[in-house]
Enzyme design. Structure first.
Site, PDB file in Angstrom:
ATOM      1  N   PRO A   2      -4.313 -24.585  26.698  1.00 22.23           N
ATOM      2  CA  PRO A   2      -4.534 -23.878  25.913  1.00 22.23           C
ATOM      3  C   PRO A   2      -4.658 -22.327  26.397  1.00 22.23           C
ATOM      4  O   PRO A   2      -4.991 -22.222  27.493  1.00 22.23           O
ATOM      5  CB  PRO A   2      -6.227 -24.172  25.409  1.00 22.23           C
ATOM      6  CG  PRO A   2      -5.902 -25.736  25.795  1.00 22.23           C
ATOM      7  CD  PRO A   2      -5.057 -25.752  26.763  1.00 22.23           C
ATOM      8  N   GLU A   3      -4.443 -21.285  25.546  1.00 20.84           N
ATOM      9  CA  GLU A   3      -4.233 -20.011  25.959  1.00 20.84           C
ATOM     10  C   GLU A   3      -5.565 -19.133  25.461  1.00 20.84           C
ATOM     11  O   GLU A   3      -6.265 -19.860  24.725  1.00 20.84           O
ATOM     12  CB  GLU A   3      -2.914 -19.188  25.547  1.00 20.84           C
ATOM     13  CG  GLU A   3      -1.717 -19.941  25.616  1.00 20.84           C
ATOM     14  CD  GLU A   3      -0.706 -19.626  26.922  1.00 20.84           C
ATOM     15  OE1 GLU A   3      -1.343 -18.503  27.328  1.00 20.84           O
ATOM     16  OE2 GLU A   3      -0.239 -20.618  27.299  1.00 20.84           O
ATOM     17  N   LYS A  51     -10.859 -17.684  28.656  1.00 20.97           N
ATOM     18  CA  LYS A  51     -10.359 -19.226  28.325  1.00 20.97           C
ATOM     19  C   LYS A  51     -11.910 -19.868  28.510  1.00 20.97           C
ATOM     20  O   LYS A  51     -11.963 -21.245  28.397  1.00 20.97           O
ATOM     21  CB  LYS A  51      -9.483 -19.939  29.432  1.00 20.97           C
ATOM     22  CG  LYS A  51      -8.078 -19.317  29.295  1.00 20.97           C
ATOM     23  CD  LYS A  51      -7.231 -20.179  30.054  1.00 20.97           C
ATOM     24  CE  LYS A  51      -5.653 -19.451  30.020  1.00 20.97           C
ATOM     25  NZ  LYS A  51      -4.800 -20.182  30.919  1.00 20.97           N
ATOM     26  N   ARG A 242       3.768 -25.533  38.482  1.00 29.15           N
ATOM     27  CA  ARG A 242       3.732 -25.185  37.137  1.00 29.15           C
ATOM     28  C   ARG A 242       5.144 -24.707  36.659  1.00 29.15           C
ATOM     29  O   ARG A 242       5.926 -23.828  37.248  1.00 29.15           O
ATOM     30  CB  ARG A 242       2.643 -24.253  36.673  1.00 29.15           C
ATOM     31  CG  ARG A 242       1.522 -24.457  36.938  1.00 29.15           C
ATOM     32  CD  ARG A 242       0.673 -25.481  36.325  1.00 29.15           C
ATOM     33  NE  ARG A 242       0.838 -25.288  34.774  1.00 29.15           N
ATOM     34  CZ  ARG A 242       0.224 -24.409  34.262  1.00 29.15           C
ATOM     35  NH1 ARG A 242      -1.053 -23.765  34.829  1.00 29.15           N
ATOM     36  NH2 ARG A 242       0.296 -24.200  32.974  1.00 29.15           N
TER      37      ARG A 242
END
Length: 253
Positions: A2-3, A51, A242
């Site tokens: 999630p951003e 976040k 990543r």
């Protein structure tokens, strides 16, 4: 993952559903917090920063939740079937007309509301804050000129809210590889693009950086597909464990 815009929208919806109401059920199904019973407390409101989400209660405490890779908050009507398995529920809040269920929230903390700012003091400016400090974000971004822009953008100590999706898309729009050093990038434009993309999506659940929900992203998770600009096939690689996505023709060192 999630951003910041996902967390912002979830927090707004949680605030609308719970603020000013009394918890008829307040369970925390987390190993460190399972003994806490929040039933009977009033929900004062919900605040987000990057976040992080803070749900504030009438006893002077807050629940901080971080979505990490797969966490989420869902809202349901009483009796409505949950869309994720019950064993993934880490928080169960119920008021008279809503249930708020936190799924796969591995990072939960119950703390005095007065300590919220201390907990996030290491973070950079929140990209979706009304008082966002662009100059501070630029200063933090350029603090290490030799650092790869793809690593710097993802560092929440630089700017709070960018995740893997926006990292890939910002680099594409800057026409630089994620491995390019910060010194080779227009830092002010990188900050402005990051904020612009998050703001464009902060009120909608489906994120689009292209402006078209049919083809939502330029390069993110489009490995092997043609670049929307030049038709060269999008590639992916790893940086610090990543995945990053890029067009080898449009983006260059």
């Amino acid at each position: 993952m999630p951003e910041g815009d996902t967390v912002f929208l979830a927090g707004h919806r949680m605030h609308e559903a719970l603020a000013g109401k009394t918890l008829l059920r307040g369970q925390l199904r987390h190993p460190r917090l399972a003994a806490l019973d929040l039933t009977g407390l009033d929900v004062l409101g919900v605040r987000t920063y990057g976040k992080h989400m803070f749900t504030r209660f009438s006893d002077g405490n807050s629940l901080r939740s971080h979505f990490r890779m797969d966490g989420s908050w869902h809202l349901y009507r009483p009796g409505e079937r949950w869309r994720r398995p019950a064993h993934q529920a880490r928080a169960v809040f119920e008021v008279d007309d809503r249930q708020a269920i936190g799924f796969a929230l591995h990072d939960l903390e119950f703390l005095p509301t007065a300590d919220e700012d201390r907990l996030i003091s290491h973070l950079g400016p929140d990209l979706l804050a009304s008082d966002f400090d662009a100059a501070e974000a630029v200063q933090r971004l350029t603090a290490d000129p030799s650092r790869a822009i793809g690593l710097a953008l993802l560092d929440q100590r630089v700017m709070a809210g960018v995740g893997n999706l926006y990292r890939a898309e910002v680099c594409f729009l800057l026409r630089v590889l994620p491995t390019a050093p910060v010194s080779s990038v227009d830092a002010s434009r990188a900050v402005a693009l990051s904020r612009k993309l998050l703001q464009a999506n902060q009120w909608r659940p489906e994120q689009s950086t292209t402006g078209d929900l049919r083809v939502q992203h330029y390069v993110f998770e489009r490995t092997g597909k043609p670049c929307l600009r030049c038709r060269t096939r999008v590639r992916s690689d790893e940086i610090d464990g990543r995945f990053v996505y890029f067009c080898p023709k449009c983006q260059s060192d």
